[in-house]
Design a protein around this motif. Sequence first.
Motif, PDB file in Angstrom:
ATOM      1  N   ASP A   1      -1.472  11.844  -9.837  1.00  0.00           N
ATOM      2  CA  ASP A   1      -2.734  11.045  -9.786  1.00  0.00           C
ATOM      3  C   ASP A   1      -3.229  12.561  -8.852  1.00  0.00           C
ATOM      4  N   ASP A   2      -4.585  12.563  -9.161  1.00  0.00           N
ATOM      5  CA  ASP A   2      -5.791  12.963  -9.046  1.00  0.00           C
ATOM      6  C   ASP A   2      -6.518  11.935  -7.675  1.00  0.00           C
ATOM      7  N   ILE A   3      -5.990  10.726  -7.074  1.00  0.00           N
ATOM      8  CA  ILE A   3      -5.928   9.797  -6.860  1.00  0.00           C
ATOM      9  C   ILE A   3      -5.270  10.165  -5.274  1.00  0.00           C
ATOM     10  N   GLN A   4      -6.025  10.297  -4.162  1.00  0.00           N
ATOM     11  CA  GLN A   4      -4.640  10.789  -3.138  1.00  0.00           C
ATOM     12  C   GLN A   4      -4.115   9.934  -1.799  1.00  0.00           C
ATOM     13  N   LEU A   5      -3.458   9.882  -1.507  1.00  0.00           N
ATOM     14  CA  LEU A   5      -3.576   8.847   0.302  1.00  0.00           C
ATOM     15  C   LEU A   5      -4.584   8.661   0.891  1.00  0.00           C
ATOM     16  N   CYS A   6      -5.630   9.597   0.693  1.00  0.00           N
ATOM     17  CA  CYS A   6      -6.909   9.707   1.494  1.00  0.00           C
ATOM     18  C   CYS A   6      -8.498   8.607   1.174  1.00  0.00           C
ATOM     19  N   ASP A   7      -7.600   8.780  -0.215  1.00  0.00           N
ATOM     20  CA  ASP A   7      -9.063   8.871  -1.051  1.00  0.00           C
ATOM     21  C   ASP A   7      -8.631   6.421  -1.436  1.00  0.00           C
TER      22      ASP A   7
ATOM     23  N   SER B   1      -5.353   2.244   8.831  1.00  0.00           N
ATOM     24  CA  SER B   1      -5.596   4.256   8.913  1.00  0.00           C
ATOM     25  C   SER B   1      -4.655   5.158   7.849  1.00  0.00           C
ATOM     26  N   ASP B   2      -5.429   6.050   7.814  1.00  0.00           N
ATOM     27  CA  ASP B   2      -4.578   6.191   7.365  1.00  0.00           C
ATOM     28  C   ASP B   2      -3.330   7.264   8.266  1.00  0.00           C
ATOM     29  N   LYS B   3      -3.702   7.338   9.143  1.00  0.00           N
ATOM     30  CA  LYS B   3      -2.242   8.431  10.040  1.00  0.00           C
ATOM     31  C   LYS B   3      -0.678   7.206   9.813  1.00  0.00           C
ATOM     32  N   ALA B   4      -1.185   5.664  10.092  1.00  0.00           N
ATOM     33  CA  ALA B   4      -0.575   4.662   9.538  1.00  0.00           C
ATOM     34  C   ALA B   4      -0.017   4.247   8.147  1.00  0.00           C
ATOM     35  N   LEU B   5      -0.689   4.403   7.404  1.00  0.00           N
ATOM     36  CA  LEU B   5      -0.216   4.801   5.809  1.00  0.00           C
ATOM     37  C   LEU B   5       1.152   6.143   5.912  1.00  0.00           C
ATOM     38  N   ARG B   6       0.001   6.982   6.179  1.00  0.00           N
ATOM     39  CA  ARG B   6       1.325   8.243   6.459  1.00  0.00           C
ATOM     40  C   ARG B   6       2.238   8.370   6.937  1.00  0.00           C
ATOM     41  N   GLU B   7       2.420   7.673   8.499  1.00  0.00           N
ATOM     42  CA  GLU B   7       3.662   7.634   8.923  1.00  0.00           C
ATOM     43  C   GLU B   7       4.940   6.365   8.173  1.00  0.00           C
ATOM     44  N   HIS B   8       4.122   5.000   8.196  1.00  0.00           N
ATOM     45  CA  HIS B   8       4.830   4.439   7.241  1.00  0.00           C
ATOM     46  C   HIS B   8       5.451   4.431   5.730  1.00  0.00           C
ATOM     47  N   ILE B   9       4.794   5.887   5.593  1.00  0.00           N
ATOM     48  CA  ILE B   9       5.364   6.778   3.710  1.00  0.00           C
ATOM     49  C   ILE B   9       6.623   7.134   4.224  1.00  0.00           C
ATOM     50  N   GLU B  10       6.703   8.100   5.478  1.00  0.00           N
ATOM     51  CA  GLU B  10       7.730   8.427   5.707  1.00  0.00           C
ATOM     52  C   GLU B  10       8.953   8.014   6.659  1.00  0.00           C
ATOM     53  N   GLN B  11       8.683   7.009   6.773  1.00  0.00           N
ATOM     54  CA  GLN B  11       9.564   5.608   7.120  1.00  0.00           C
ATOM     55  C   GLN B  11      10.145   5.335   5.388  1.00  0.00           C
TER      56      GLN B  11
ATOM     57  N   TYR C   1       0.281  -1.013  -0.222  1.00  0.00           N
ATOM     58  CA  TYR C   1       0.232   0.245  -0.004  1.00  0.00           C
ATOM     59  C   TYR C   1       0.849   0.995  -0.174  1.00  0.00           C
ATOM     60  N   THR C   2       2.190   1.384   0.720  1.00  0.00           N
ATOM     61  CA  THR C   2       2.604   2.410   1.140  1.00  0.00           C
ATOM     62  C   THR C   2       3.819   2.956  -0.725  1.00  0.00           C
ATOM     63  N   ILE C   3       4.172   1.520  -0.854  1.00  0.00           N
ATOM     64  CA  ILE C   3       4.223   1.821  -2.453  1.00  0.00           C
ATOM     65  C   ILE C   3       3.628   2.476  -3.330  1.00  0.00           C
ATOM     66  N   ILE C   4       2.196   1.895  -3.541  1.00  0.00           N
ATOM     67  CA  ILE C   4       1.309   2.602  -4.316  1.00  0.00           C
ATOM     68  C   ILE C   4       1.193   3.540  -4.718  1.00  0.00           C
ATOM     69  N   ALA C   5       0.855   4.073  -2.141  1.00  0.00           N
ATOM     70  CA  ALA C   5       0.138   5.807  -2.296  1.00  0.00           C
ATOM     71  C   ALA C   5       2.281   6.473  -2.825  1.00  0.00           C
ATOM     72  N   ILE C   6       3.217   5.936  -2.491  1.00  0.00           N
ATOM     73  CA  ILE C   6       3.692   7.077  -2.815  1.00  0.00           C
ATOM     74  C   ILE C   6       4.083   6.589  -4.515  1.00  0.00           C
ATOM     75  N   ALA C   7       3.901   6.146  -4.855  1.00  0.00           N
ATOM     76  CA  ALA C   7       3.505   6.266  -6.954  1.00  0.00           C
ATOM     77  C   ALA C   7       2.577   7.048  -7.449  1.00  0.00           C
ATOM     78  N   LEU C   8       1.543   6.938  -6.162  1.00  0.00           N
ATOM     79  CA  LEU C   8       0.624   8.132  -6.345  1.00  0.00           C
ATOM     80  C   LEU C   8       0.779   9.063  -6.746  1.00  0.00           C
ATOM     81  N   ASN C   9       1.590   9.815  -5.463  1.00  0.00           N
ATOM     82  CA  ASN C   9       1.989  11.134  -5.503  1.00  0.00           C
ATOM     83  C   ASN C   9       3.458  11.730  -6.596  1.00  0.00           C
ATOM     84  N   LEU C  10       3.605  11.082  -7.079  1.00  0.00           N
ATOM     85  CA  LEU C  10       5.241  11.387  -7.555  1.00  0.00           C
ATOM     86  C   LEU C  10       4.897  11.238  -9.149  1.00  0.00           C
TER      87      LEU C  10
END
Length: 737
Positions: free
Chosen positions: A292-298, A342-352, A280-289
């Motif tokens: 894309d219109d799909i954000q982390l909350c989406d 949760s959003d908080k768990a993925l956001r913290e793991h994105i930083e790591q 999930y974290t790799i997909i979230a970072i890829a969407l941001n880079l």
Amino acid sequence: MEDGDELVNNTNLVCKVCGEQQFTLREGFFYCQECGTKQEQVRAVEVEHEEDFTEVKKLKKQKIKSVKAEKPNLTSWECYNYILRGLVNDLLSFGAKEELKLMTLQLWAAYLRRNEVAFFSRKRVELPKLGVRYLQRDASALYNHALQRRAQKRKRRRTDDSGTSLVSSETASNRAFRKSRRKLDESTYSLHSSMNSTDYSQTSCSSANTSSTGTTGRAIKLQFSARARKQLKKMMPVKHIEKHALDAEGNLKCHSLKPLARSINRTEHALLTMNTRQIYTIIAIALNLIGDDIQLCDLVRFIDEEHVSTKNVLEYFPENIAPHCKQILQEIQFYKYPTKYSDKALREHIEQLSKFINIKTFNQPDLIKLTERYVTELNLPADITTYIERLINLLPPHMRTRVMYVYPAYEARAMAYIIFVLKLLFGLDGHTEKQLSHAARKTNQSLHNLSLKGRGSNANLTPLPSLLVWDDWVEFIEMRKVIVAHYNSNFCRQFKQCQSTAQILEEMEEEQRTRMEQAAHTIEGDAMENNSKIATMHRIFQQFVDELNSTLPTERKDVIKFPPSLTPAHSYFKRILLHCSNAGENATYKIPEFMRIDYMQRTLAPYVHAKELKEFFNQHKWQLDVRRVPCAKERNCVGLFRPSAENKGRVKHDIGNKKADFDISEEQWLATIKEEELIEELEFNTQYAYYEKNYVKKMQVEAMKRQQAVNVAPFDAPNVSIETDLNKNQVCRKSLY
């Protein structure tokens, strides 16, 4: 066709590639005559010749039987690679950009290279290295190390007639035998390794990388990554690590090569352990880079609504691997980790993870476009997007962080602009918005009467759109939340609404399905017992559902499927309205009439400039009284305001619950309602209210020193005038223009 090949026509085989029915029999296997594809699962078996006694004649018979395909020997990284590819394809079907596939591949390769699994050596071909808490399946697939044996039952202590122990002598002899056997194994392995060292160095990439094929029959020395060796050196000497790396059958019981999780750093354990959170974290970072219109909350919402889910991942694997995937996923501990985060768990793991693979900055999305989407989701008029765009251009966001590798909350910042503009327009102090709503209702009623009068007189006057009434819009949003939660269980959990019977049954079925899957993955001993429990639970649940359907036959008919959307509440409610309109009288839930008002067609312009509205009333010989009400006082703080100590005595706070009076009439209830008293004097409680005075002074002195060092002038907030019309309620904000 070479010598010794035989052309076979009378077979029931069909080539899966070209559809040809003629095959060539070569060395016991069938090859397509057209394209040469080998039929892996079909093999010819020769049968001895039989003689017919009536006619001295030899008959040659051939039997064709299907041979079971070899069980795939996948590693955990290969399994997660299939799952990652399946999730990316799902997001592409939802409308994500095509660049997502390439960016995800690059991030996945960077993560594997950092873990020394793949792409970590360009000079020579090497096997993937094991982590600090590697899986036994990976060691078996890569290095042919046997699975760990189960702990043997403890032998009972036996004594002879004299009372001396008989087990001690047997144990000593067994220990000596195992010691001599280990020395023999080490000498044999060193001999084989010295003989085959030259041959192994000259092999090609395909022959050297036997991670999933298992072509070699002997065990290979375990290789650990740099992080794993660093952790193992804390437990044992380097030479002893080599002995454990050579122990293919797990005979050494002195140490465990898998240290306990609590002995490892929390961050390292989170990064080096393969699970769905990494995917999930790799997909979230890829969407941001890729922007894309799909954000982390989406993405988190898609996971919660199971549009993107890892519950059933068998469909992501090829057909020849899928039948064996349940056992493979059990061995790689796939079902050990949760499927939702949760959003908080993925956001913290994105930083790591971004720090782990060295991604220093993230792309800031188009906040104007993001706010437009949120305005549509909130069903607000389109006028507000103009004010938000001007405010963003006037005060652009600075997503500064004190440290690197931090993923900013872009969605929260976009929502903050919307709330700030609504605060400017309506006050939102508990009193001003009520006065504005009262005046807006009167104005809308006057506009409605004038439009009816204009129709009767056939006057060519363009009617003006109605004003947005704040209280009505709040009631619409709250009621929409209740209606959507009635049909969507995710909204019900998110906003903590009362569950319907259909949602309760849905959760019970989901829990039953989950337990059945877990029972299917249990290991031999407990499988029989769990299956009986699941069968009993299934029978009781089915009996309960049958009885419920007999009493409430129409409860579960209104089942609506909600496709993934970037504006869930808005899209889902439109779909519910369409469903109820098509159902007519058969709909189990009646939509109130006030919920059919489209607030996006309302306007906010008269709250800022009342000139056009004033001219419209003048054309009908009506006069609009515009009053300007200034702020109570100039405030430089933003936060929670409470009544001051002087006004606490005359402000009533009814916190206790009261009994409901069902016999009261509407007139009596309206008579009891009093106009809320305007509170002019408010005080602001900051976060320093509970700090000591000396500590607050120290912080102020340090702030002044930092200001003088940087030589930055203090920020002077412009005087913003607030013009409020009590009848029409106009709020002018010169800073928006």
